[in-house]
Design an enzyme around this catalytic site. Sequence first.
Site, PDB file in Angstrom:
ATOM      1  N   VAL A  11      -6.450  -3.942   2.528  1.00 14.46           N
ATOM      2  CA  VAL A  11      -4.996  -4.043   2.513  1.00 14.46           C
ATOM      3  C   VAL A  11      -4.616  -5.027   3.611  1.00 14.46           C
ATOM      4  CG1 VAL A  11      -4.505  -1.776   1.509  1.00 14.46           C
ATOM      5  CG2 VAL A  11      -4.782  -1.992   3.981  1.00 14.46           C
ATOM      6  N   SER A  12      -3.470  -5.662   3.457  1.00 13.65           N
ATOM      7  CA  SER A  12      -3.083  -6.721   4.389  1.00 13.65           C
ATOM      8  C   SER A  12      -2.554  -6.210   5.715  1.00 13.65           C
ATOM      9  CB  SER A  12      -2.028  -7.623   3.751  1.00 13.65           C
ATOM     10  OG  SER A  12      -2.577  -8.215   2.599  1.00 13.65           O
ATOM     11  N   THR A  13      -1.946  -5.033   5.728  1.00 14.05           N
ATOM     12  CA  THR A  13      -1.394  -4.506   6.973  1.00 14.05           C
ATOM     13  C   THR A  13      -1.808  -3.060   7.168  1.00 14.05           C
ATOM     14  OG1 THR A  13       0.658  -3.766   5.921  1.00 14.05           O
ATOM     15  CG2 THR A  13       0.642  -6.007   6.816  1.00 14.05           C
TER      16      THR A  13
END
Length: 188
Positions: A11-13
Amino acid sequence: MTGQRVGYVRVSTADQNEVRQLDGVELDEVFVDKASGRTRDRPQLDALIKYVRKGDTVFVHSLDRLARNVTDLQGIIADLNVKGVRVEVTTQGLVFTGDENPMTKMLLQMLGAVAEFELATIRERQAEGIAKAKAAGKYKGRKAALTPEQAQEIARRHAGGAGEGITALAKEFGVSRQTVYRYLAEVR
């Protein structure tokens, strides 16, 4: 199919939920990165590549979870295939074993290009949104890590007779070493 069933989730964050990506897939081990896919420099991806052995299968939700550009995507899959590891992309129904036919190679390149395009589009929209918010006076940017007084104190203490070290100053002020270097460059 022999070997372990290993999952890779990205996931990006940190506040995004990664659970849904391989939900329902039975796995022996899972590696989770909370980082952007635009770079290949991800600790859990590296750990996964070191961990897997011949006969293992790596499961990933979609190709854009592995990488956001064609070159990295091909490299990651090649690194796994060279070790004798099979890669299964659950949502796209793709399997990469290293002995792909021309159609599979083309699909990999096309889907990788789509992921790369999506990333570029996201960045473009983000930049447009920031520009509009700035024009409307609603965007102030990120809060400064240090106050001007703290920056001056760091510069004074670093340049002083004892010349306090960057690491000690960063730790004391709760910032990274890079932040201290950046502020020191600005003060000079």
